[in-house]
Each structure stands twice: as structure tokens, then as C-alpha cells.
Design a protein around this motif. Structure first.
Motif, PDB file in Angstrom:
ATOM      1  N   ALA A  77       0.949  -1.162  -0.033  1.00 17.71           N
ATOM      2  CA  ALA A  77       0.028  -0.003  -0.177  1.00 17.71           C
ATOM      3  C   ALA A  77       1.009   1.160   0.048  1.00 17.71           C
ATOM      4  CB  ALA A  77      -0.912   0.078   1.404  1.00 17.71           C
ATOM      5  N   ARG A  98      -3.672  -0.628  -2.836  1.00 20.20           N
ATOM      6  CA  ARG A  98      -4.283   0.754  -2.294  1.00 20.20           C
ATOM      7  C   ARG A  98      -3.415   1.859  -2.241  1.00 20.20           C
ATOM      8  NH1 ARG A  98      -9.774   1.251  -0.839  1.00 20.20           N
ATOM      9  NH2 ARG A  98     -10.204   2.002   1.375  1.00 20.20           N
ATOM     10  N   MET A 102      -3.760   1.783   6.385  1.00 20.33           N
ATOM     11  CA  MET A 102      -2.995   0.849   5.574  1.00 20.33           C
ATOM     12  C   MET A 102      -2.346  -0.429   6.268  1.00 20.33           C
ATOM     13  SD  MET A 102      -3.572   1.985   2.561  1.00 20.33           S
ATOM     14  CE  MET A 102      -3.636   3.685   1.308  1.00 20.33           C
TER      15      MET A 102
END
Length: 426
Positions: free
Chosen positions: A69, A108, A149
Motif C-alpha cells: 500500500a 491501495r 494502511m
């Protein structure tokens, strides 16, 4: 100069992408990485370019959503409200374009925005001295987005999560060990390391030209010395901001309170120092140049100079090989780091150590080193002999081992650079 940095958030950030799915019933396994990177807000900023660069750090050129991420900290210096308003508008435009293009099934990514100001009277120019580097990285590291995250990758089945610091001017995450994040995941698999780096070097396309070749060789000498020092004591070396992994302890949602990049420059040193102070159970570090990324070396190498094809390799050339900013192969930097790590305050001890490691590194002396190079550490006998006498008598054994490892690798690395430069002329 005492900085007076002020950071303020901007609206208009956002998050996109996915964390992937944990395997039902499976035990947590493997390493997840949350990369945090500051970028400067400007008309030319392309957030897609920033995010996609990280794909290069994975085998196959695709970052697995369950293992990676990214948090991008978009920041800009402002001096008045009009500049703050313009920054808000520009951030919203840049973020909207990125969120609409990234894709829901990719890894992400969070974009956060903030402004900074330095109100010190002598900080009118924006440069290395006035940018609050540490505060900027702290803002990203301590953001709710970064914490989310970390939780997301743990929820996706990762046993160990590491933060990775980097810069937006990274040329490539491809390394000698392989794509950085795939290779590092294997190296960090056990979760034993708290901090890890491979450093950085010149991009492949900037290693052979007259204006590039010395910077390339200087970086290789520096990395070799850092590795040798770290093998004796990991806390001896500087863990650089362009590429360092820091483990998020399993008992915390993010890095422990008190862990910080500090104020101003030397963020990497502040980070590691504060990690040592705040992580119970000790800190285990490692530095391995096989994992060195490629980045723009123009700033740190600005004092190195060029080496035209056909130019002789002289003692002046050797001195240029010590001219890289922050190089651990520079006598002053090496001595400072040894003093700091081992608590050395006696100037006579420092002078003696520096002489044992760096004295006599001339073309005449280096040409006398027998080839092939001996298997035993070069210069070790002289250092062991000196360690039995004042002023070194009684110093920590780690000091002696650091000096021996440094002298040995320094001679070998300089000879390799000299031989390569001479071969280039032929």
C-alpha cells in the motif's frame, strides 16, 4: 538555525484501490509494505507516475494488493493565504484526476495534502537548510491514512508490516537483488529485522559518462564501507531516506510513540535513534547494498566532479572518490559515526583510528598491494598492533573490528574503482 516549521492540512485528498483478501482460515504470513513518500505539489505533478513507479519494485511489474500500500504526502510551501487557496485548488484537481484513473482493483493508495511554512527570519529561500524534511515525513507517517494502511495489510493476512521511506525522484526500484519489494519481502520474512536498507546508487544510464562515472564509483565505495561497518555494528551506518524499511511492532497500530524523523534534515538518523530509544527488546538492523535502489545523485554528488575518458587516474582522483555527501568513506564522516556509536570522546583515539583506516591511500601505495588480493583482511595486523598500545589500549573491541573491516574494504573498493577507470582508458 532553529526552524519554526508550521504544517497545515489541505482538504481534497482521497483513497483508492484495494487491500486484497486474506485466505480464509490461514495463519498470517509474509511481509506487507506500506510505502510513504513526500512529493511537492506543482502544476507538473503526476500522481499516476508516482504510484506506478512502485510497480517496478515487484516481480512481474505488478504490486500484489494484499502485500503493498502507498501513502503519498503532497506538500507545498506557502507564505500567505492566497498561496494556500491556490494550493487547495491544485491539490483537488490533481487528486481527482488520480482517483478517477487508478482503478479499484490495484493496490491501495492514499493521497494526503498539507502546506508548510518556515517562519524563521533567515529562511526566506527554499533549500536544504530551510525545508522541514523531518516534520514533512512525520506528517505522512503519523497520518490516519498510514495507520489504516497498516491495519489493512494485517487484515489481508500479512504477519509483518514494514513502513518504507522513499523519495519521489527514485529512478528505479530494480536492484541487484531483484525488484526491491519482492526481494526485500524474502529478506524480511522472519520479522527479525527492525530496520533495513540497501542504500542508493546511480541509475544504470548514468554510470559511464565523463560526468557520471566518478559518482557511480564513489557510491560503490560508500556502499561497500557502509556494509562493512554494519556487519560489525548495524547502528554505525546512516539509514538513508530514499530507501529504508522500518518494522511496525506487532503490539502497535503504527510506530511507537516517540519514533520520529525529527526536525529538519538527517531524518534517517533521527528515525533510527528514536527507534532505539522507544522499541523495547532492542533493535536489530541490517544494511545490504544488493538492495540499493537507483536515484538522482546530482545533489549528493555535486562535489565529486568528472573524469574524462583518457584522463590518468591520480591521487586527485582518489580524493574525488571521498567527495560524495554523507559518504562513510570520507574520514570525517567515518570518524563521526564511530565516535557516536561507541561514545568516543578522546580526540587522540579518534585521530589514531582515522589514521589507521585512511592513511596512505595513494596511487603509489595502492599499486604495491599484491594481486590477487589476499584473503586475509588488509591492514588488520597493523590495527591489532596499535590496539595494544595507547591511546587505543582498552577501547571497545567493536571499535577495533570496525577499523579493521573499514580499512580492508576501503582498500579493496578503491582498487576496484581505480582498475575500472584505468580499464576504461584502454
Amino acid at each position: 538555525m532553529q526552524r519554526a516549521a508550521e504544517l497545515n492540512g489541505l482538504n481534497g485528498g482521497g483513497t483508492t484501490g484495494t487491500f486484497g483478501q486474506a485466505v480464509a482460515g490461514a495463519e498470517p504470513e509474509g511481509v506487507g509494505t506500506v510505502a510513504i513518500v513526500p512529493v511537492v505539489l506543482s502544476q507538473s505533478l503526476n500522481l499516476m507516475d508516482v504510484a506506478q513507479k512502485y510497480e517496478e519494485g515487484f516481480a512481474g511489474g505488478t504490486a500484489p494488493a494484499e502485500r503493498f500500500a502507498l501513502v503519498i504526502g503532497v506538500n507545498i510551501r506557502i507564505r500567505n493565504q492566497a498561496e494556500a487557496n491556490a494550493a487547495q485548488t491544485l491539490l483537488s484537481q490533481k487528486t481527482a484526476a488520480f482517483l478517477g484513473a487508478w482503478g479499484a482493483n490495484r493496490f491501495r493508495v492514499a493521497v494526503i495534502g498539507f502546506t508548510w511554512a518556515n517562519h524563521a527570519t533567515d529562511a526566506q529561500e527554499t533549500n536544504q537548510r530551510t525545508i522541514p524534511y523531518g516534520e514533512i515525513r512525520d506528517r505522512i507517517m503519523r497520518s490516519p491514512e498510514t495507520t489504516a494502511m497498516i491495519a489493512g495489510l494485517r487484515g489481508a493476512g500479512r504477519q509483518h508490516v514494514y513502513l518504507h521511506t522513499s523519495d519521489s525522484d527514485t529512478a528505479s526500484f530494480d536492484t541487484e537483488a531483484g525488484p526491491l519489494f519482492s526481494a526485500a519481502a524474502e529478506h524480511l520474512e522472519s520479522g527479525e529485522l527492525d530496520v533495513f536498507s540497501g542504500g542508493y546508487t546511480s541509475p544504470p544510464g548514468s554510470r559511464t559518462g565523463d560526468n557520471d562515472i566518478l559518482i557511480w564509483h564513489v557510491s560503490q565505495v560508500d556502499l561497500a564501507v557502509r556494509k562493512a561497518m554494519a556487519q560489525v555494528e548495524p547502528n554505525l551506518v546512516y539509514y538513508p531516506e530514499p530507501s529504508t524499511f522500518v518494522k511496525v511492532h506487532e503490539d502497535y497500530d503504527d510506530l511507537e510513540p516517540g519514533v520520529t524523523f525529527g526536525s529538519g534534515a538527517e531524518e534517517g538518523q533521527h528515525l533510527v535513534d528514536s527507534l532505539y530509544k522507544n522499541r523495547y527488546g532492542g533493535v536489530k538492523g541490517d544494511f545490504d547494498p544488493r538492495f540499493a535502489i537507483s536515484t538522482d545523485m546530482s545533489r549528493v554528488g555535486q562535489n565529486v566532479g568528472s573524469h574524462p575518458t583518457g584522463a590518468p587516474v591520480t591521487n586527485d582522483t582518489i580524493q574525488q572518490l571521498f567527495a560524495l555527501a554523507q559518504t562513510h568513506a570520507r574520514p570525517q564522516e567515518w570518524t563521526k559515526r564511530v565516535e557516536r556509536a561507541y561514545g568516543i570522546t578522546d580526540a587522540a583515539v579518534s585521530r589514531t583510528l582515522e589514521g589507521l583506516v585512511f592513511a596512505g591511500l595513494t596511487m603509489e601505495n595502492l599499486s604495491k598491494v599484491p594481486l590477487p588480493l589476499p584473503a586475509n583482511p588488509i591492514g588488520a595486523k597493523a590495527i591489532d598492533s596499535a590496539a595494544r598500545k595507547d591511546p587505543l589500549k582498552g577501547v571497545d573491541t567493536g571499535v577495533v573490528e570496525t577499523a579493521k573491516a573499514s580499512r580492508d574494504i576501503l582498500v579493496r573498493a578503491l582498487l576496484a574503482a581505480i582498475q575500472a577507470l584505468q580499464a576504461r582508458n584502454n
